[in-house]
Write an enzyme that holds these catalytic residues in place. Structure first.
Site, PDB file in Angstrom:
ATOM      1  N   GLN A  81       0.833  -1.209   0.000  1.00  0.00           N
ATOM      2  CA  GLN A  81       0.000   0.000   0.000  1.00  0.00           C
ATOM      3  C   GLN A  81       0.867   1.259   0.000  1.00  0.00           C
ATOM      4  O   GLN A  81       0.361   2.351  -0.185  1.00  0.00           O
ATOM      5  CB  GLN A  81      -0.946  -0.004   1.207  1.00  0.00           C
ATOM      6  CG  GLN A  81      -2.053  -1.051   1.093  1.00  0.00           C
ATOM      7  CD  GLN A  81      -3.059  -1.029   2.225  1.00  0.00           C
ATOM      8  OE1 GLN A  81      -3.332  -2.069   2.811  1.00  0.00           O
ATOM      9  NE2 GLN A  81      -3.624   0.123   2.543  1.00  0.00           N
ATOM     10  N   GLU A 138     -13.091   5.266   4.014  1.00  0.00           N
ATOM     11  CA  GLU A 138     -13.152   4.612   5.312  1.00  0.00           C
ATOM     12  C   GLU A 138     -14.351   5.006   6.143  1.00  0.00           C
ATOM     13  O   GLU A 138     -14.708   4.314   7.093  1.00  0.00           O
ATOM     14  CB  GLU A 138     -11.843   4.902   6.044  1.00  0.00           C
ATOM     15  CG  GLU A 138     -10.698   4.321   5.216  1.00  0.00           C
ATOM     16  CD  GLU A 138      -9.332   4.740   5.645  1.00  0.00           C
ATOM     17  OE1 GLU A 138      -9.242   5.760   6.336  1.00  0.00           O
ATOM     18  OE2 GLU A 138      -8.367   4.065   5.287  1.00  0.00           O
ATOM     19  N   ARG A 162      -9.355  -0.313   7.199  1.00  0.00           N
ATOM     20  CA  ARG A 162     -10.240   0.655   6.549  1.00  0.00           C
ATOM     21  C   ARG A 162     -10.549   1.814   7.490  1.00  0.00           C
ATOM     22  O   ARG A 162     -11.701   2.138   7.756  1.00  0.00           O
ATOM     23  CB  ARG A 162     -11.524  -0.009   6.099  1.00  0.00           C
ATOM     24  CG  ARG A 162     -12.154   0.775   4.957  1.00  0.00           C
ATOM     25  CD  ARG A 162     -13.300   0.053   4.334  1.00  0.00           C
ATOM     26  NE  ARG A 162     -13.735   0.747   3.148  1.00  0.00           N
ATOM     27  CZ  ARG A 162     -14.201   0.144   2.067  1.00  0.00           C
ATOM     28  NH1 ARG A 162     -14.263  -1.149   2.023  1.00  0.00           N
ATOM     29  NH2 ARG A 162     -14.604   0.839   1.039  1.00  0.00           N
ATOM     30  N   CYS A 163      -9.495   2.407   7.975  1.00  0.00           N
ATOM     31  CA  CYS A 163      -9.666   3.437   8.987  1.00  0.00           C
ATOM     32  C   CYS A 163      -8.404   4.253   9.039  1.00  0.00           C
ATOM     33  O   CYS A 163      -7.345   3.809   8.641  1.00  0.00           O
ATOM     34  CB  CYS A 163      -9.975   2.757  10.318  1.00  0.00           C
ATOM     35  SG  CYS A 163      -8.962   3.209  11.718  1.00  0.00           S
TER      36      CYS A 163
END
Ligand code: FES
Ligand code: FES
Lengths: 805, 164
Positions: free
Chosen positions: A236, A759, A383-384
């Site tokens: 990522q 997110e 996802r945050c």
């Protein structure tokens, strides 16, 4: 010319710029199986690596015998910590300032820990080799409870013995990692002491895992002739990985090329640096061949990147009327065997200090204690944006608990405590400056959309019917108003391993008026190739369809910190707009020269510069592009390109109002999500179709987390949820249907006003689903029950409340 | 380990090769034949990323030995494009309705949906949700996948009608 007769609106529509639900350019490849993911990479003589993993959660490694494994046909090498030690690679630094064993160095600290790396000609031979490695262990006492760990004599990390100072300040105990404090403790406690009402609760956000459909993996290829290392991987943050690989391996950074190809979902799982990467690189150097390592699902769930595991003890105080006066939180954070959380350096508990949420809370205090246990390391932002999910869950539960204590409607309690529109930019008690928001408008829109008052009436009737024995189903209404903090972040306070968290975009306009743009981020399904081209299209007036977008190759893309924490749009999106504006500025000078007027005498009009007051005299961007390559313009260099490295002045603060209506069968514990309404405000909207898709996906992940997904261990530290049989991923059958909506409150400091959305739905939906469960049982006295709310746990709530008769 | 000779048809082309008896169909497709459309998401039959069509049935190729596919007719997502190389209706509808994000589940999804629509050309939303429940997606929350499949059914039925 055709476009001369088109209206500005028509010309604008033709660009497929911002605001357009442009179809994704990625999909032509993906729908016919022509994606290129890491495991699709194949090269001559490529070898496969696989790990021997520890069956124990805490044990001494007495001996490792590789002799039999080396006899297995196809097995070429078996690496252990002893082989890595001379290279200084048996341990590696973590993103959190700790260090982590690459391969077991005398002991193991969690089940599934990497012990040896078998390299073979194919994946089957590697698996045979793994079976044949003999490891002798001596079991040690296991600590799976962070509260116990802080009291226990058992030392997990002998390597830190005697170190009373960690990367984030003093350590209070040999299993303690750090204490992180924010806000004013004394003032908050004083407020609490005098408050009309104080509600107190322990809120646990259980351990879970991002579990993207594609696991982590890499292919390392060391070219001994050129001395160049090429590392393909599910990264990522490809540039950061290049720098880390260079720092820990000693290979000069210019000799390393990191490539993130197509990535099959990330959700935070693919931010960290894992043993597999290091071992693959070493194995490639040793064998002179490319080496592929790809996790299987069990490896993935057991060893790379868990998320959450926060025990949040909270107190919230208010006046009798419900005006919140203070918030206090002490979190015990279970980090597992190594502190490998992926957070900006100065934030060992991420942005947990956004836990005052959407509310104007004058006094607040937060302390987080990080603790070592015999569990896998990680603590990634699933996802945050760095513990925002935990923060949002905490405050949205505390609000509900307070509403119970005050005997107030939870929607009204929220409304009277929201930060008002005129208070922005808002300085929170825990140190953030919220950029913009209009919470009341969003809230009222949401309540009206679901018919909130009618729902409450229906719920009251249902309760009557339940008590009268007419139904066995309760109805819960889950409410959430969340505020996120994303887009890390300003270099002055956000870095990872010393790398400032700016991001970048480089745009080159070709002579014929098409373009290529490269960014420091990397899409994992967000559709960057589609949306970033839309930003450029709107900014410089070339059709998005004529703009190629590339990411992920560190030899060609400008340096950036990658994609996670919803930072791509807030940071790289801003860089994209800024680079495009540099191009437009030069284009203006070229246009003015061509039109023989002063620079200030032309103005921008969708896709061209027009002489002010004379619409018939203009130069389109396409014409300007050609001119920049073909005319000698005094005072200007030829060509038309620009690069921007964007250091955001602040984070962005997306927000949203979510409402869930749930039916719960008290006899089976089963639930049905009858309605789920999600209103998101992510500022300026670039591609509504993609935003909606992000909300669907994030809400589904949130549904899983709240209603069944968990990484669980038994007391021996055995991982109980290491396959998709046990680890809940919802299918199309149980996934609810979502109703999406939006308001638009642009970010005042972002060049295009965008805030990021990827997110939000995970952050907002988890408390929303959880609050619905709690709300169903509120009339019977339930204040807090820990997630996940699977059928068994919900059944137990009903049983414990005596509802089974 | 001794190898066996396998012969099968993949996307209309006869293929053959040597494989260990324990070789899984997914690995034979991906590694021996370079057919990398179908993916591996779990290796335990749960995720459906490896779904291929084998003799007219959807199978999870991570749970089928290539030995079991001896003589079989296998279709993967690569084989679903139209003869002229353009996207099939189903593929086009996935794009049209944003039925994919990272794309990792997509080959399995489309291959399964292709079979589902053969089995039931006019499914209800509920039937689609049930019929696709063997295929996991971590990105889309299924909303648009379901929409895409229902839309594809409509288009395909309209095309059939027009042809009749
Ligand atoms: S890889 Fe075959 S079902 Fe998951
Ligand atoms: S699109 Fe990513 S798993 Fe389905």
């Amino acid at each position: 010319m055709k476009d001369e007769v088109q209206s500005p609106e028509e010309r604008s529509a033709g660009l497929k710029g911002m605001g357009c639900s442009r179809k994704r350019v990625e999909d032509v490849r993906f729908t016919q199986g022509k994606g290129n993911y890491v495991d699709d990479i194949k090269s001559d003589g490529m070898l496969f690596g696989d790990f021997v993993r520890s069956p124990y959660a805490h044990a001494k490694v007495v001996s490792i015998n590789t002799a039999e494994a080396l006899k297995v046909p196809g097995v070429l090498a078996v690496l252990t910590a002893k082989d890595l030690e001379p290279l200084g690679l048996h341990w590696m630094p973590t993103l959190a300032g700790d260090k982590q064993m690459v391969l077991a160095d005398g002991k193991v600290l969690f089940q599934g820990q990497e012990v040896a790396f078998v390299v073979a000609t194919d994946r089957y031979a590697a698996a045979d080799g793994v079976e044949a490695v003999e490891v002798e262990y001596e079991e040690l006492p296991v600590l799976t409870d962070p509260f116990e760990a802080l009291k226990s004599d058992v030392v997990l990390r002998e390597d830190l013995a005697g170190q009373s100072e960690g990367a984030h300040g003093p350590r209070k105990h040999h299993n303690h990692i750090f204490t992180w404090e924010q806000g004013d403790k004394d003032a908050t406690e004083a407020v609490m002491a005098e408050a009309d009402v104080v509600a107190e609760e322990m809120v646990y956000y259980h351990r879970t895992h991002p579990c993207p459909l594609e696991t982590c993996g890499c292919v390392a290829s060391m070219d001994k002739v050129t001395g160049k290392l090429t590392l393909y991987g599910t990264f990522q943050a490809p540039h950061a990985i290049r720098t880390v690989v260079s720092l820990i391996s000693g290979i000069a950074e210019h000799n390393i090329r990191v490539i993130s190809p197509d990535i099959g979902g990330g959700f935070g799982n693919k931010v960290g640096a894992y043993s597999g990467y290091v071992c693959s690189v070493v194995a490639s150097i040793v064998t002179g061949k490319p080496v592929k390592w790809v996790e299987d699902r069990m490896d993935n769930l057991m060893s790379t990147a868990f998320a959450r595991d926060y025990w949040m003890q909270g107190k919230i105080s208010a006046t009798k009327e419900g005006k919140i006066t203070g918030l206090w939180c002490h979190t015990t954070a279970d980090h597992g065997g190594f502190d490998a959380c992926a957070d900006p350096t100065k934030f060992p508990a991420g942005f947990m200090n956004i836990c005052t949420g959407s509310y104007d809370i004058p006094s607040a205090y937060l302390a987080v204690d990080g603790v070592y246990t015999n569990k896998a390391p990680g603590g990634v932002a699933y996802r945050c944006s760095f513990r925002v999910t935990e923060a949002a869950y905490f405050i949205e539960r505390m609000i509900e608990v307070l509403a119970i204590k005050l005997n107030m409607d939870a929607a009204e309690l929220r409304r009277i405590n929201f930060i008002r529109k005129d208070q922005f930019p808002y300085q929170s008690a825990l140190g953030w400056e919220y950029d913009s928001g209009d919470y009341h408008t969003a809230w009222d829109k949401a309540l009206a959309a679901v018919g909130y008052d009618d729902l409450r009436r229906e719920q009251a009737q249902r309760l009557e019917d339940f008590k009268a024995g007419k139904t066995r189903k309760l109805m819960g209404i889950g409410l959430t108003h969340f505020t996120e903090i994303v887009g890390a972040g300003p270099v002055k306070n956000c870095d990872i391993l010393g790398l400032g968290m700016f991001d970048s975009c480089e745009i080159r306009i070709h002579p014929t008026g098409s373009a290529i743009a490269r960014l420091g981020t990397i899409s994992q399904g967000q559709g960057h190739a589609t949306t970033f081209a839309q930003i450029i299209a709107s900014e410089i007036g070339l059709p998005a369809d004529d703009i190629t977008l590339e990411e992920g190759d560190t030899d060609t893309a400008p340096y950036g910190l990658g994609t996670y924490g919803s930072r791509s749009t807030p940071v790289a999106g801003a860089a994209t707009a800024m680079a495009a504006r540099k191009i437009r500025a030069k284009a203006q000078m070229i246009a003015a020269y061509l039109l023989e007027v002063h620079d200030g005498d032309v103005e921008w009009d969708v896709d061209r510069f027009v002489v002010k007051g004379d619409e018939s005299r203009f130069k389109t961007m396409k014409e300007i592009a050609f001119a920049s390559y073909n005319q000698a313009i005094p005072g200007l260099e030829p060509g038309l390109e620009a690069v921007s490295y964007y250091d955001p002045p602040n984070m962005t603060y997306p927000f949203g109002a979510y409402i869930c209506v749930m039916e719960i069968d008290v006899d089976t514990g089963e639930h049905e999500v009858r309605q789920f309404y999600a209103l998101d405000d992510c500022g300026t909207r670039i591609n509504p179709m993609i935003i909606e898709g992000q909300v669907h996906g994030g809400a589904t992940e949130g549904y899983a987390i709240a209603m069944g997904q968990e990484i669980a261990y038994d007391d021996m530290g055995n991982h109980k949820t290491a396959t998709l049989m046990d680890f809940f991923l919802p299918t199309s059958w149980e996934t609810p249907t979502y109703q999406t909506d939006h308001t638009v409150t642009p970010s005042p400091h972002h060049p295009i006003g965008a805030k990021g959305v990827g997110e939000s739905p995970n952050v907002g939906s988890v408390p929303c689903f959880s609050n619905a469960v709690h709300d169903a049982f509120r009339p019977f006295g339930l204040t807090q029950s820990h997630m996940p709310h699977d059928h068994w746990r919900v059944w137990k709530i009903a049983r414990d409340m005596g509802l089974h008769g | 380990m001794s190898k066996m000779h396998v012969k099968l048809t993949v996307n209309g082309t006869a293929v053959e090769g040597l494989a260990e008896p324990r070789t899984l169909l997914i690995h034979f497709l991906r590694e021996s034949l370079g057919v990398t459309g179908p993916h591996v998401g779990c290796e335990t039959s749960h995720c459906g990323a490896c779904t291929v069509d084998m003799d007219g049935r959807s199978v999870k190729s991570c749970t089928v030995f290539v030995a079991q596919a001896q003589g079989a007719d296998v279709t993967t997502v690569e084989g679903l494009v139209n003869a002229d190389g353009s996207l099939s209706v189903l593929q086009e509808m996935f794009r049209e309705h944003h039925g994919l994000q990272c794309g990792f589940c997509t080959p399995g999804m489309i291959t399964r949906a292709h079979r589902l629509l053969q089995e039931n050309p006019t499914p209800t939303e509920e039937e689609v949700r049930f019929g696709m429940a063997g295929n996991l997606c971590r990105c889309t929350g299924y909303q648009n996948i379901v929409k895409a499949i229902l839309a594809a059914a409509d288009v395909m039925n309209a095309q059939k009608e027009a042809a009749e």
